[in-house]
Design an enzyme around this catalytic site. Structure first.
Site, PDB file in Angstrom:
ATOM      1  N   ARG A  34       0.853  -1.184   0.000  1.00 58.40           N
ATOM      2  CA  ARG A  34       0.000   0.000   0.000  1.00 58.40           C
ATOM      3  C   ARG A  34       0.888   1.233   0.000  1.00 58.40           C
ATOM      4  O   ARG A  34       1.979   1.238   0.584  1.00 58.40           O
ATOM      5  CB  ARG A  34      -0.872   0.059   1.259  1.00 58.40           C
ATOM      6  CG  ARG A  34      -2.094  -0.799   1.210  1.00 58.40           C
ATOM      7  CD  ARG A  34      -3.133  -0.258   0.205  1.00 58.40           C
ATOM      8  NE  ARG A  34      -4.333  -1.071   0.199  1.00 58.40           N
ATOM      9  CZ  ARG A  34      -4.544  -2.096  -0.628  1.00 58.40           C
ATOM     10  NH1 ARG A  34      -3.653  -2.440  -1.526  1.00 58.40           N
ATOM     11  NH2 ARG A  34      -5.679  -2.778  -0.566  1.00 58.40           N
TER      12      ARG A  34
ATOM     13  N   HIS B 258      -1.229   0.709  -9.535  1.00 55.75           N
ATOM     14  CA  HIS B 258      -1.975  -0.159  -8.610  1.00 55.75           C
ATOM     15  C   HIS B 258      -2.619  -1.313  -9.396  1.00 55.75           C
ATOM     16  O   HIS B 258      -3.835  -1.502  -9.388  1.00 55.75           O
ATOM     17  CB  HIS B 258      -3.046   0.617  -7.832  1.00 55.75           C
ATOM     18  CG  HIS B 258      -3.504  -0.106  -6.597  1.00 55.75           C
ATOM     19  ND1 HIS B 258      -3.820   0.511  -5.420  1.00 55.75           N
ATOM     20  CD2 HIS B 258      -3.677  -1.430  -6.348  1.00 55.75           C
ATOM     21  CE1 HIS B 258      -4.181  -0.381  -4.510  1.00 55.75           C
ATOM     22  NE2 HIS B 258      -4.105  -1.586  -5.064  1.00 55.75           N
TER      23      HIS B 258
HETATM   24  P1  NDP Z   1      -2.010 -11.332   4.846  1.00 58.83           P
HETATM   25  O1  NDP Z   1      -2.868 -10.767   5.910  1.00 58.83           O
HETATM   26  O2  NDP Z   1      -2.204 -12.753   4.452  1.00 58.83           O
HETATM   27  O3  NDP Z   1      -0.472 -11.171   5.233  1.00 58.83           O
HETATM   28  C1  NDP Z   1       0.039 -10.035   5.850  1.00 58.83           C
HETATM   29  C2  NDP Z   1       1.474 -10.322   6.272  1.00 58.83           C
HETATM   30  O4  NDP Z   1       2.024  -9.121   6.828  1.00 58.83           O
HETATM   31  C3  NDP Z   1       1.564 -11.374   7.363  1.00 58.83           C
HETATM   32  O5  NDP Z   1       2.708 -12.169   7.212  1.00 58.83           O
HETATM   33  C4  NDP Z   1       1.676 -10.539   8.628  1.00 58.83           C
HETATM   34  O6  NDP Z   1       2.345 -11.178   9.715  1.00 58.83           O
HETATM   35  C5  NDP Z   1       2.525  -9.399   8.119  1.00 58.83           C
HETATM   36  N1  NDP Z   1       2.397  -8.252   9.010  1.00 58.83           N
HETATM   37  C6  NDP Z   1       1.280  -7.544   9.324  1.00 58.83           C
HETATM   38  N2  NDP Z   1       1.568  -6.587  10.229  1.00 58.83           N
HETATM   39  C7  NDP Z   1       2.885  -6.695  10.478  1.00 58.83           C
HETATM   40  C8  NDP Z   1       3.779  -6.016  11.339  1.00 58.83           C
HETATM   41  N3  NDP Z   1       3.362  -5.025  12.147  1.00 58.83           N
HETATM   42  N4  NDP Z   1       5.077  -6.406  11.376  1.00 58.83           N
HETATM   43  C9  NDP Z   1       5.504  -7.425  10.599  1.00 58.83           C
HETATM   44  N5  NDP Z   1       4.710  -8.119   9.741  1.00 58.83           N
HETATM   45  C10 NDP Z   1       3.417  -7.756   9.703  1.00 58.83           C
HETATM   46  O7  NDP Z   1      -2.179 -10.369   3.589  1.00 58.83           O
HETATM   47  P2  NDP Z   1      -1.987 -10.726   2.039  1.00 58.83           P
HETATM   48  O8  NDP Z   1      -0.680 -11.405   1.871  1.00 58.83           O
HETATM   49  O9  NDP Z   1      -3.185 -11.378   1.494  1.00 58.83           O
HETATM   50  O10 NDP Z   1      -1.944  -9.245   1.414  1.00 58.83           O
HETATM   51  C11 NDP Z   1      -0.945  -8.319   1.807  1.00 58.83           C
HETATM   52  C12 NDP Z   1      -1.272  -6.925   1.295  1.00 58.83           C
HETATM   53  O11 NDP Z   1      -1.059  -6.841  -0.102  1.00 58.83           O
HETATM   54  C13 NDP Z   1      -2.731  -6.467   1.434  1.00 58.83           C
HETATM   55  O12 NDP Z   1      -3.001  -6.036   2.756  1.00 58.83           O
HETATM   56  C14 NDP Z   1      -2.808  -5.334   0.442  1.00 58.83           C
HETATM   57  O13 NDP Z   1      -2.471  -4.107   1.061  1.00 58.83           O
HETATM   58  C15 NDP Z   1      -1.742  -5.692  -0.580  1.00 58.83           C
HETATM   59  N6  NDP Z   1      -2.334  -5.991  -1.899  1.00 58.83           N
HETATM   60  C16 NDP Z   1      -1.974  -5.184  -2.953  1.00 58.83           C
HETATM   61  C17 NDP Z   1      -2.473  -5.441  -4.200  1.00 58.83           C
HETATM   62  C18 NDP Z   1      -2.053  -4.643  -5.378  1.00 58.83           C
HETATM   63  O14 NDP Z   1      -2.611  -4.804  -6.468  1.00 58.83           O
HETATM   64  N7  NDP Z   1      -1.045  -3.799  -5.241  1.00 58.83           N
HETATM   65  C19 NDP Z   1      -3.411  -6.549  -4.443  1.00 58.83           C
HETATM   66  C20 NDP Z   1      -3.692  -7.332  -3.278  1.00 58.83           C
HETATM   67  C21 NDP Z   1      -3.167  -7.039  -2.041  1.00 58.83           C
HETATM   68  P3  NDP Z   1       1.754 -12.544  10.366  1.00 58.83           P
HETATM   69  O15 NDP Z   1       2.050 -13.618   9.338  1.00 58.83           O
HETATM   70  O16 NDP Z   1       2.531 -12.708  11.596  1.00 58.83           O
HETATM   71  O17 NDP Z   1       0.281 -12.299  10.553  1.00 58.83           O
HETATM   72  C1  OXD Z   2      -6.280  -5.427  -2.907  1.00 52.97           C
HETATM   73  C2  OXD Z   2      -5.858  -4.494  -3.958  1.00 52.97           C
HETATM   74  O1  OXD Z   2      -6.146  -5.136  -1.720  1.00 52.97           O
HETATM   75  O2  OXD Z   2      -6.241  -4.682  -5.136  1.00 52.97           O
HETATM   76  O3  OXD Z   2      -6.768  -6.524  -3.268  1.00 52.97           O
HETATM   77  O4  OXD Z   2      -5.113  -3.563  -3.670  1.00 52.97           O
END
Ligand code: NDP
Ligand code: OXD
Length: 319
Positions: free
Chosen positions: A234, A282
């Site tokens: 993000r 994005h």
């Molecule tokens: P998940 O919730 O499955 O994974 C999030 C990961 O981040 C986990 O490993 C989590 O740790 C880690 N995390 C969260 N907070 C912290 C912290 N404070 N310190 C360290 N690690 C942290 O999310 P997804 O993998 O499904 O998606 C990730 C992000 O990708 C979404 O939130 C979105 O913002 C972005 N995204 C962007 C897209 C785009 O087109 N650019 C499309 C889709 C998603 P833990 O494993 O310990 O919970």
């Molecule tokens: C998502 C994105 O969060 O598209 O899926 O950014």
């Protein structure tokens, strides 16, 4: 729990065209009623499907049971401080995961194989081949966020022969991947990385994490020169002036950004024209209505059969 002919689904999206979602819903669930405006059916709305809903628009719906995010990220929901106390379910889908892994592999390989340099040489008709190309096994790709998306990308990069490490909030174990976790684990993660891929969610804890204080903890020189940053998480995770300063001081050699603090990226942003910046709009892993609507309908149906909801968001952690 069982569905009822009067149950209505609210589609609350801004910035996206709702038509294609409506079309897919009509195909996947012709018997269900979908509305774009809550006012027309306030007491019938049982589910809300949302992307950047208007703040307050989910309040005053007495029969709302579940909010479904139309993206994997849910920060777009929490920007609304008037949220009803119902579960929030986010997207976890093989289609979205595959799209993100393609994007990460594409960008990692582009930087690894000197894509920026060769595109610049081509515009100047320069044939310059003296730069050494490191092998994948000499390069460490570090993934910030080892969740659904980070884990899959890590495995695909491992299969290409890169050294892969990851950082998460709690310890995550993935075969062949060096894991770090928590605030204390970040320093060790950063000191070894050549390419950092950010797939973190935007939460109160992660906001602005891609900043000078992080870049200063990375090694100065590796097989690709200074480290490369790829952010597909993000825009709120990154400090854009710090990224530009780190590039200009040689602390980062290149960056790929798919997400920005303000989207669309304002025309005046210096990121657009920086020679070491790759910009995508994005588009790393767009939500596909064709793929996602049948999966959401399947969740609704299993919920109505009494099965537990999957992929529920932790409201305290905000992801
Ligand atoms: P998940 O919730 O499955 O994974 C999030 C990961 O981040 C986990 O490993 C989590 O740790 C880690 N995390 C969260 N907070 C912290 C912290 N404070 N310190 C360290 N690690 C942290 O999310 P997804 O993998 O499904 O998606 C990730 C992000 O990708 C979404 O939130 C979105 O913002 C972005 N995204 C962007 C897209 C785009 O087109 N650019 C499309 C889709 C998603 P833990 O494993 O310990 O919970
Ligand atoms: C998502 C994105 O969060 O598209 O899926 O950014």
């Amino acid at each position: 729990m069982t569905g009822n002919a009067d149950d209505t689904i609210l589609l609350a999206v801004t910035g996206w065209d709702p038509d294609v979602w409506q079309t897919e819903f009509a195909k996947a669930a012709p018997a269900r009623k979908l509305v774009l405006d809550a006012d027309t059916a306030k007491d019938k709305i049982r589910y809300a499907l949302v992307w950047k809903q208007r703040p307050g628009s989910l309040m005053g719906l007495p029969n709302l049971e579940v909010i479904f995010s139309l993206g994997a990220g849910v920060d777009h929901i929490f920007h609304d401080h008037q949220l009803p106390d119902v579960p929030i379910v986010r997207i976890v889908s093989p289609d979205l995961t595959m799209r993100m892994s393609e994007y990460v592999v594409w960008q990692v390989l582009d930087h690894h194989r000197l894509g920026l340099r060769y595109r610049q040489q081509q515009t100047q008709k320069v044939w310059h081949e003296d730069r050494r190309q490191p092998a994948a096994h000499e390069v460490t790709v570090g993934i910030l966020g080892l969740g659904v998306l980070g884990r899959d990308a890590a495995q695909k990069l491992r299969n290409l022969g890169f050294r892969v490490s990851g950082w998460s909030r709690r310890l995550q174990t993935i075969e062949g991947v060096t894991s770090h976790f928590g605030k204390d684990g970040l320093k060790d993660f950063l000191k070894d990385v050549d390419i950092v891929v950010c797939l973190l969610p935007l939460t109160p804890e992660t906001k602005g994490i891609l900043s000078m204080s992080m870049f200063a903890q990375m090694k100065a020189e590796g097989p690709l020169g200074a480290p490369v940053l790829i952010n597909a998480g993000r825009g709120g995770l990154q400090n854009e002036p710090d990224i530009l300063a780190a590039l200009d001081r040689g602390m980062l050699s290149a960056v790929t950004l798919d997400v920005f603090k303000t989207e669309p990226l304002p025309k005046g942003s210096p990121l657009w024209t920086h020679p070491q910046v790759v910009i995508t709009p994005h588009a790393a892993a767009s939500s596909s209505p064709q793929a996602l609507v049948p999966e959401i309908i399947a969740q609704l149906e299993s919920y109505e059969r009494g099965e537990p909801l999957k992929n529920i968001v932790d409201k305290a952690a905000q992801y």
